[in-house]
Design a protein around this motif. Structure first.
Motif, PDB file in Angstrom:
ATOM      1  N   ASP A  97     -46.781 -43.727-113.725  1.00  0.00           N
ATOM      2  CA  ASP A  97     -46.642 -45.157-114.013  1.00  0.00           C
ATOM      3  C   ASP A  97     -47.359 -46.005-112.957  1.00  0.00           C
ATOM      4  N   VAL A  98     -47.199 -45.637-111.680  1.00  0.00           N
ATOM      5  CA  VAL A  98     -47.870 -46.390-110.609  1.00  0.00           C
ATOM      6  C   VAL A  98     -49.386 -46.276-110.747  1.00  0.00           C
ATOM      7  N   PHE A  99     -49.890 -45.070-110.994  1.00  0.00           N
ATOM      8  CA  PHE A  99     -51.336 -44.895-111.159  1.00  0.00           C
ATOM      9  C   PHE A  99     -51.845 -45.629-112.397  1.00  0.00           C
ATOM     10  N   ALA A 100     -51.048 -45.694-113.455  1.00  0.00           N
ATOM     11  CA  ALA A 100     -51.459 -46.429-114.651  1.00  0.00           C
ATOM     12  C   ALA A 100     -51.565 -47.929-114.359  1.00  0.00           C
ATOM     13  N   ARG A 101     -50.623 -48.453-113.576  1.00  0.00           N
ATOM     14  CA  ARG A 101     -50.695 -49.874-113.226  1.00  0.00           C
ATOM     15  C   ARG A 101     -51.878 -50.187-112.312  1.00  0.00           C
ATOM     16  N   LEU A 102     -52.315 -49.193-111.536  1.00  0.00           N
ATOM     17  CA  LEU A 102     -53.444 -49.388-110.626  1.00  0.00           C
ATOM     18  C   LEU A 102     -54.786 -49.066-111.286  1.00  0.00           C
ATOM     19  N   GLY A 103     -54.762 -48.605-112.523  1.00  0.00           N
ATOM     20  CA  GLY A 103     -56.003 -48.307-113.235  1.00  0.00           C
ATOM     21  C   GLY A 103     -56.532 -46.914-112.977  1.00  0.00           C
ATOM     22  N   GLY A 104     -55.759 -46.058-112.364  1.00  0.00           N
ATOM     23  CA  GLY A 104     -56.163 -44.686-112.084  1.00  0.00           C
ATOM     24  C   GLY A 104     -55.861 -44.325-110.650  1.00  0.00           C
ATOM     25  N   ASP A 105     -56.204 -43.072-110.301  1.00  0.00           N
ATOM     26  CA  ASP A 105     -55.926 -42.628-108.927  1.00  0.00           C
ATOM     27  C   ASP A 105     -57.106 -42.947-108.016  1.00  0.00           C
ATOM     28  N   THR A 106     -57.117 -42.371-106.825  1.00  0.00           N
ATOM     29  CA  THR A 106     -58.130 -42.702-105.824  1.00  0.00           C
ATOM     30  C   THR A 106     -59.505 -42.147-106.166  1.00  0.00           C
ATOM     31  N   LYS A 107     -59.596 -41.260-107.147  1.00  0.00           N
ATOM     32  CA  LYS A 107     -60.890 -40.692-107.551  1.00  0.00           C
ATOM     33  C   LYS A 107     -61.410 -41.271-108.860  1.00  0.00           C
ATOM     34  N   THR A 108     -60.647 -42.142-109.476  1.00  0.00           N
ATOM     35  CA  THR A 108     -61.054 -42.756-110.734  1.00  0.00           C
ATOM     36  C   THR A 108     -61.899 -43.992-110.445  1.00  0.00           C
ATOM     37  N   VAL A 109     -63.156 -43.958-110.878  1.00  0.00           N
ATOM     38  CA  VAL A 109     -64.056 -45.097-110.669  1.00  0.00           C
ATOM     39  C   VAL A 109     -63.518 -46.298-111.440  1.00  0.00           C
ATOM     40  N   GLY A 110     -63.463 -47.432-110.793  1.00  0.00           N
ATOM     41  CA  GLY A 110     -62.968 -48.648-111.417  1.00  0.00           C
ATOM     42  C   GLY A 110     -61.491 -48.907-111.187  1.00  0.00           C
ATOM     43  N   SER A 111     -60.777 -47.954-110.610  1.00  0.00           N
ATOM     44  CA  SER A 111     -59.367 -48.209-110.325  1.00  0.00           C
ATOM     45  C   SER A 111     -59.264 -49.116-109.101  1.00  0.00           C
ATOM     46  N   GLN A 112     -58.132 -49.721-108.953  1.00  0.00           N
ATOM     47  CA  GLN A 112     -57.911 -50.646-107.842  1.00  0.00           C
ATOM     48  C   GLN A 112     -57.894 -49.917-106.497  1.00  0.00           C
ATOM     49  N   ILE A 113     -57.640 -48.624-106.511  1.00  0.00           N
ATOM     50  CA  ILE A 113     -57.556 -47.861-105.270  1.00  0.00           C
ATOM     51  C   ILE A 113     -58.677 -46.831-105.147  1.00  0.00           C
ATOM     52  N   TYR A 114     -59.762 -47.022-105.866  1.00  0.00           N
ATOM     53  CA  TYR A 114     -60.884 -46.081-105.794  1.00  0.00           C
ATOM     54  C   TYR A 114     -61.440 -46.024-104.367  1.00  0.00           C
ATOM     55  N   GLY A 115     -61.556 -44.821-103.825  1.00  0.00           N
ATOM     56  CA  GLY A 115     -62.094 -44.634-102.493  1.00  0.00           C
ATOM     57  C   GLY A 115     -61.072 -44.756-101.374  1.00  0.00           C
ATOM     58  N   PHE A 116     -59.854 -45.139-101.695  1.00  0.00           N
ATOM     59  CA  PHE A 116     -58.803 -45.225-100.686  1.00  0.00           C
ATOM     60  C   PHE A 116     -58.273 -43.817-100.410  1.00  0.00           C
ATOM     61  N   PRO A 117     -57.623 -43.612 -99.259  1.00  0.00           N
ATOM     62  CA  PRO A 117     -56.907 -42.342 -99.069  1.00  0.00           C
ATOM     63  C   PRO A 117     -55.714 -42.296-100.018  1.00  0.00           C
ATOM     64  N   LEU A 118     -55.196 -41.110-100.264  1.00  0.00           N
ATOM     65  CA  LEU A 118     -54.099 -40.979-101.220  1.00  0.00           C
ATOM     66  C   LEU A 118     -52.863 -41.776-100.797  1.00  0.00           C
ATOM     67  N   LEU A 119     -52.561 -41.794 -99.512  1.00  0.00           N
ATOM     68  CA  LEU A 119     -51.450 -42.592 -99.002  1.00  0.00           C
ATOM     69  C   LEU A 119     -52.031 -43.902 -98.487  1.00  0.00           C
ATOM     70  N   ASN A 120     -51.824 -44.958 -99.252  1.00  0.00           N
ATOM     71  CA  ASN A 120     -52.349 -46.264 -98.875  1.00  0.00           C
ATOM     72  C   ASN A 120     -51.310 -47.336 -99.186  1.00  0.00           C
ATOM     73  N   GLU A 121     -51.654 -48.581 -98.924  1.00  0.00           N
ATOM     74  CA  GLU A 121     -50.678 -49.662 -99.089  1.00  0.00           C
ATOM     75  C   GLU A 121     -50.248 -49.890-100.537  1.00  0.00           C
ATOM     76  N   TYR A 122     -51.029 -49.372-101.500  1.00  0.00           N
ATOM     77  CA  TYR A 122     -50.643 -49.486-102.900  1.00  0.00           C
ATOM     78  C   TYR A 122     -49.773 -48.317-103.360  1.00  0.00           C
ATOM     79  N   THR A 123     -49.899 -47.175-102.710  1.00  0.00           N
ATOM     80  CA  THR A 123     -49.217 -45.964-103.183  1.00  0.00           C
ATOM     81  C   THR A 123     -48.086 -45.488-102.275  1.00  0.00           C
TER      82      THR A 123
END
Length: 164
Positions: A97-123
């Motif tokens: 659910d959290v990844f869906a709200r962010l548009g994908g995980d850290t490896k999904t191009v176009g997501s809000q957290i693309y390129g971030f480390p897995l543990l970040n301020e959004y996750t």
């Protein structure tokens, strides 16, 4: 007395986990300014969580050691395994659910957290939440209960405790 200290430590550490989940995680519609404030919250709550884990282990080892019948010991084990399975299911659902709200995980191009480390301020809330708190404490409680089943109180120990 052990039960009271267990309940107090669980309450304090759960309160800390809920604060981290609520206040130190940036919502998807907000913009993070950089840095992960959740790391500060985790550092402050970590000693209380460790104390809570130790108290949970000690409570369940003593409780299962002093259980009079084998049925109560088996109830600890079966209930603990079932609780771990249920909590893992809900933790995975929450993560999706959290990844869906962010548009994908850290490896999904176009997501809000693309390129971030897995543990970040959004996750932060994926890793520090009620479900992970419950999973870790249930596993520790299960370990204590199993060890208590393998090493029950001997009658001579009980007699010595009653005499004092």
């Amino acid at each position: 007395m052990l039960r009271l200290s267990w309940l107090i430590s669980m309450g304090i550490s759960l309160f800390g986990v809920m604060i981290i989940q609520h206040f130190f995680t940036v919502k998807p519609d907000e913009v993070a300014n950089g840095g992960n404030l959740g790391a500060l919250g985790m550092a402050l709550v970590a000693p209380f969580i460790l104390l809570s884990l130790f108290t949970t282990y000690r409570f369940f080892i003593e409780s299962s050691r002093h259980a009079k019948d084998h049925m109560m010991r088996m109830i600890y084990f079966v209930f603990g395994v079932a609780l771990v399975i249920v909590l893992i299911y809900y933790a995975n659902d929450y993560k999706a659910d959290v990844f869906a709200r962010l548009g994908g995980d850290t490896k999904t191009v176009g997501s809000q957290i693309y390129g971030f480390p897995l543990l970040n301020e959004y996750t932060n809330s994926i890793f520090i939440n009620f479900y992970t708190f419950g999973i870790v404490h249930t596993i520790i409680g299960l370990a204590g209960a199993v060890l208590g089943m393998l090493r029950p109180v001997k009658p001579s120990e009980t007699d010595n405790l009653n005499e004092q």
